[in-house]
Each structure stands twice: as structure tokens, then as C-alpha cells.
Scaffold this active site. Structure first.
Site, PDB file in Angstrom:
ATOM      1  N   CYS A   5       0.797  -1.222   0.000  1.00 36.20           N
ATOM      2  CA  CYS A   5       0.000   0.000   0.000  1.00 36.20           C
ATOM      3  C   CYS A   5       0.839   1.286   0.000  1.00 36.20           C
ATOM      4  O   CYS A   5       2.015   1.262   0.305  1.00 36.20           O
ATOM      5  CB  CYS A   5      -0.897   0.053   1.232  1.00 36.20           C
ATOM      6  SG  CYS A   5      -2.010  -1.341   1.338  1.00 36.20           S
ATOM      7  N   GLY A  31       0.138   0.186  -5.017  1.00 34.24           N
ATOM      8  CA  GLY A  31      -1.130  -0.540  -4.893  1.00 34.24           C
ATOM      9  C   GLY A  31      -2.080  -0.141  -5.996  1.00 34.24           C
ATOM     10  O   GLY A  31      -2.325   1.051  -6.202  1.00 34.24           O
ATOM     11  N   ASN A 106      -0.048   1.123   5.706  1.00 36.69           N
ATOM     12  CA  ASN A 106       0.865   0.350   4.875  1.00 36.69           C
ATOM     13  C   ASN A 106       1.660  -0.551   5.809  1.00 36.69           C
ATOM     14  O   ASN A 106       2.404  -0.052   6.652  1.00 36.69           O
ATOM     15  CB  ASN A 106       1.813   1.270   4.099  1.00 36.69           C
ATOM     16  CG  ASN A 106       2.845   0.482   3.315  1.00 36.69           C
ATOM     17  OD1 ASN A 106       2.604  -0.657   2.934  1.00 36.69           O
ATOM     18  ND2 ASN A 106       3.993   1.083   3.073  1.00 36.69           N
ATOM     19  N   GLY A 107       1.491  -1.850   5.670  1.00 39.19           N
ATOM     20  CA  GLY A 107       2.222  -2.790   6.521  1.00 39.19           C
ATOM     21  C   GLY A 107       1.338  -3.947   6.920  1.00 39.19           C
ATOM     22  O   GLY A 107       0.244  -4.132   6.390  1.00 39.19           O
ATOM     23  N   TYR A 247      13.625  -2.212  -5.203  1.00 38.79           N
ATOM     24  CA  TYR A 247      12.517  -2.418  -6.137  1.00 38.79           C
ATOM     25  C   TYR A 247      11.247  -1.632  -5.841  1.00 38.79           C
ATOM     26  O   TYR A 247      10.684  -0.995  -6.725  1.00 38.79           O
ATOM     27  CB  TYR A 247      12.192  -3.926  -6.172  1.00 38.79           C
ATOM     28  CG  TYR A 247      10.921  -4.267  -6.919  1.00 38.79           C
ATOM     29  CD1 TYR A 247      10.806  -4.006  -8.278  1.00 38.79           C
ATOM     30  CD2 TYR A 247       9.841  -4.854  -6.266  1.00 38.79           C
ATOM     31  CE1 TYR A 247       9.634  -4.321  -8.962  1.00 38.79           C
ATOM     32  CE2 TYR A 247       8.673  -5.170  -6.945  1.00 38.79           C
ATOM     33  CZ  TYR A 247       8.571  -4.894  -8.292  1.00 38.79           C
ATOM     34  OH  TYR A 247       7.427  -5.193  -8.959  1.00 38.79           O
TER      35      TYR A 247
END
Ligand code: SF4
Length: 465
Positions: A5, A31, A106-107, A247
Site C-alpha cells: 500500500c 497498490g 501500509n504494513g 525495487y
């Protein structure tokens, strides 16, 4: 491999939804399944939430951003294989007796199952059952007796895992980063306000100036005139995800003081030192291997050429039912330029290999278009273990590097030679102390307790009292 996310928060003198919309677009790579925006409506005195499925522009196709009123808000881009309805997208909005709470996360919270069980026993009724809903319930319970920052500190004692969060509590807006700083989060100043986002590219798109990264364990409250910091928890070591540099993050972002593009280029240079090749041409895998390939070419003196063309307009597609269609899919995504690869000894550079299927197809494809030799060079060490902190990575058995040495992998991907950067070389290129990076998926030792896995040395500096 996909990041789970991207998050945004903004407080401004003007309505923030257009700003959040722009920032979410800049975070689209984090996302693509759904997107959402929550704002505090000053007139109606409540948080409103707008969500949709798909890319950011698809999710809000029916919504006129100028019609969303509110000078404080948060936003989210979502990736999950499970999502089927915008209802499950984020931000997650919960109306509690303490007030409205909206969360964008996010996580991954690794102990979310236990927390949900505890909250259900305490009488909470879940409507989504998500870990974000659990966090909102925990916060609301603590807010009955505590200030917001103390409630958040109590929440941090309960939750384990990775979290870069943007939070709204009624008309207040916050950013919070987990004590190890696993996920990135930064803060910027724009004309007439402040913004927090997963990556600096989301600030750049607003013309905002980077103030700094949100520190691990720090809660930041934004207003249109400034910010207030609460350093709630401090750990001796950090655990920044190294894969952000390799990445996940966009190459034009700067994360925890490190320029992502330059880091990737340095990794490519180091790769050329560690694994030279007798070749005519360096070819990047587009777009993931490009910066690494430039670094490799720079250091080795082997010229670089865009030997693979990427189709940028495919978008999401259906699940391939047969092996034949899966193989054709690679041709739909990437096509070699015959005049560049024919008769050449190629160094093919990419950021990582997960299952190895795509890399094998890419090598076969280059050969079928006339490449004489294909030497594969990889900008991350072999991935030997799963990620538990928010990356869609597979089980050990599906990882090509699990239980295999480099020679065995080389044979499986049909390459003439294969070289992965060493952990030491990668850490040196990133320029962050090894003890302040998460290397879980390449060492099998994780910064946080994960059942059945080895934990690295971590000692808590602060006892969270
Ligand atoms: S396990 Fe790997 S992908 Fe997951 S957070 Fe750690 S370094 Fe990043």
C-alpha cells in the site's frame, strides 16, 4: 512481488482532496487494486470516506474532487488479492464513542489475530474484521481515558509488525511510523499546508518541499501552519526494508536520506565488480532493472541498450488458465528488439528473482530472438525466506533460491551464468548500517518476533513504560 500500500495525509488552508488525489496517483506503484480518501467535513462535523476499486483514476472516476470539502484528510492506495468490494478498501472509518477514527495503513500487524480475538471478547462488533478496524477499536478504548498521543503509545504496545499509518481523529490528522521504521514515511511542506506520504514522489507532485522523514516510533500531527512531533518509542536499531531501495519505491524517491535511483545504480556498479561478464551488451529488464543496469554498464564499460520493450498499456488482465497462455503473457508484456539482441552476448540485469518463472521465460525469449549468450545479474541477494511485513511474497517452497545454490538456480532459469549481489555489497551500496536494515527475506532472521522464525539480536532500548 507487490508492495501492499501507499498512504497520504494532508492539512491545508484549502480543500485537500485534490492534493491527496494527486499524491495517490504518484503512489500508484504501491497498490493498484483500490483507492480511498477520507476528509473531515467542517460543516457536517464528521469524517467522510470515498473509495473505489481499481487504479486511482478509475476508483474516483465518478467523483468530482472539487466537490469534496474538507481541509484535513488522508488517502490510501490498496493492494490485496482478497479485495472484492470498495467497502474493504481503505481508509477504514470507524464511528466510536470517542469520535470518528479513520486509518490508512501500509504494513502488516503480525499479531492481528490475537488482537481481534481479545477485542471480540471485550464486546467489539467487527464489520470488516480487518487489522485496521482492530487498531481503530483499540485507539477508541484508550481515548476514553487518555490524550491522543498517549492512546497511540498504548496502541503501539499492543500491536506488533510493520506500520506506516496516516490517521484521522475527528478533524485532527496524523502520521505514525513503527518503531523500526520498516515502511517509509516522509513529511513535506507545500504552499498553504503540510503533507505526509509513503514516498517523496507524492510530495514532489504537489510542489511540496521535503521537511524530513517521519522517524521510527514517531507520531506527527499536521496542521495547515506546521507540525507537532511526539517521539513515542525509540529502539536502539531500525529495520528499514532494503527492498524499498532495490525495487518497491519509485526510482525518483528519496527514502531515509537515500536517493533510490543512485542507490540502484551503485548496486549495479557493485554487481559488475562482484560478477563481471564477458559480454557485448548490457540489457535491463524494464523497468525494474534499469538503474541497476546503468550502474553495471558504467562500471564494466559494456555498452547498455534497451533490448527489451515493455508494453505499458496492458493494465490488469485476467488470470491465465493454461500454461500456454501464461507463457504468451510474457510476450504481451515484454518483447525483445531483434536488431539489438541478435548474435550478441547479453548481460541481462534485474532487481530480484522470486519464483524464477519470469526470468526463465525472459532468458528463453532472448535466445529465441537470436541472443548468443545470456548472463543474468541480480541486484538483490537470493530471496530465501518469506516477508511477513507487508510484501506479497510467497512461501519458502515457491522461492527459487530456497534450498538451491546459485548453480542450480542458473540451470533452472537457463542462463549461461548467474550472479547475485552479496549482502555485504548491497548493504554498502545502500549506505545504511546493516543493523538498521530489515534483511529478513535474504537471511531468514527477522527484526520482529515471528512465530517459527529466527529473530535477530534486537534489544528494546525503551521499555515502553
Ligand atoms: S522481509 Fe524483506 S521484503 Fe519484507 S520488510 Fe524485510 S527486507 Fe523488506
Amino acid at each position: 512481488m507487490r508492495e501492499k500500500c501507499g498512504v497520504v495525509a494532508a492539512a491545508a488552508k484549502a480543500d485537500v482532496s485534490p492534493y491527496i488525489y494527486f499524491s495517490l496517483n504518484a503512489l500508484q506503484h504501491r497498490g493498484q487494486e483500490a483507492a480511498g480518501i477520507s476528509v473531515y467535513d467542517d460543516e457536517e462535523e464528521k469524517i467522510k470516506c470515498y473509495k473505489g476499486l481499481g487504479l486511482v483514476n478509475e476508483a474516483f472516476r465518478e467523483i468530482d474532487m472539487n466537490s469534496i470539502k474538507g481541509r484535513r484528510g488522508i488517502g490510501h492506495t490498496y493492494y490485496s488479492v482478497k479485495i472484492s468490494s470498495p467497502y474493504n478498501a481503505q481508509p477504514t472509518l470507524v464511528h466510536t464513542s470517542a469520535g470518528d477514527i479513520a486509518l490508512a495503513h501500509n504494513g502488516i500487524i503480525t499479531n492481528s489475530g490475537e488482537l481481534k480475538e481479545r477485542l471480540m471478547k471485550e464486546g467489539h462488533n467487527f464489520s470488516m474484521g480487518s487489522e485496521e478496524e482492530s487498531m481503530a477499536f483499540l485507539l477508541s478504548d484508550y481515548l476514553k481515558t487518555k490524550s491522543f498521543e498517549k492512546a497511540v503509545k498504548s496502541l503501539m504496545k499492543d500491536i506488533e509488525g510493520s506500520y506506516a499509518l496516516t490517521i484521522m481523529f475527528n478533524n485532527r490528522v496524523f502520521g505514525l511510523r513503527d518503531p523500526f521504521g520498516i515502511k517509509p514515511l516522509c513529511m513535506g511542506k507545500m504552499d498553504g499546508g503540510y503533507v505526509i506520504a509513503s514516498e517523496t514522489v507524492a510530495l514532489d507532485v504537489l510542489g511540496a518541499e521535503l521537511v524530513r522523514d517521519v522517524r521510527p516510533g514517531e507520531l506527527v500531527e499536521l496542521t495547515e501552519d506546521g507540525y507537532t512531533s511526539y517521539q513515542l518509542v525509540e529502539e536502539k536499531n531500525k529495520a528499514h526494508c532494503f527492498f524499498e531501495y532495490i525495487y518497491f519505491a519509485r526510482a525518483d524517491s528519496v527514502i531515509d536520506g537515500k536517493d533510490v535511483y543512485m542507490t540502484r545504480k551503485k548496486i549495479g556498479e557493485q554487481l559488475a565488480v562482484e560478477h563481471p561478464a564477458d559480454a557485448d551488451m548490457v540489457v535491463p529488464v524494464p523497468d525494474s532493472g534499469r538503474a541497476h543496469a546503468y550502474g553495471y554498464s558504467n562500471r564494466s564499460g559494456i555498452p547498455i541498450a534497451e533490448g527489451l520493450m515493455k508494453n505499458r498499456y496492458i493494465g490488469r488482465t485476467f488470470i491465465m488458465p493454461t500454461q500456454d497462455l501464461r507463457q504468451k503473457y510474457i510476450l504481451l508484456k515484454t518483447n525483445p528488439i531483434r536488431s539489438i539482441v541478435r548474435g550478441k552476448k547479453i548481460v541481462l540485469v534485474d532487481d530480484s528473482i522470486v519464483r524464477g518463472t519470469t526470468m526463465r521465460q525472459m532468458v528463453d525469449l532472448l535466445r529465441s530472438r537470436g541472443a548468443k549468450e545470456v548472463h543474468v545479474r541480480i541486484g538483490s541477494p537470493p530471496i530465501v525466506a518469506p516477508c511477513y511485513f507487508g510484501i506479497d511474497m510467497t512461501t519458502r517452497e515457491q522461492l527459487i533460491a530456497y534450498g538451491r545454490d546459485v548453480e542450480e538456480i542458473r540451470k533452472k532459469i537457463h542462463a549461461d551464468s548467474l550472479g547475485y549481489i552479496s549482502i555485504e555489497g548491497m548493504v554498502k551500496s545502500i549506505g545504511i548500517d546493516r543493523n538498521d536494515l530489515c534483511l529478513g527475506c535474504v537471511t531468514g532472521e527477522y527484526p520482529i518476533k515471528v512465530r517459527g522464525e529466527k529473530q535477530r539480536f534486537q534489544e528494546k532500548l525503551e521499555k515502553w513504560e
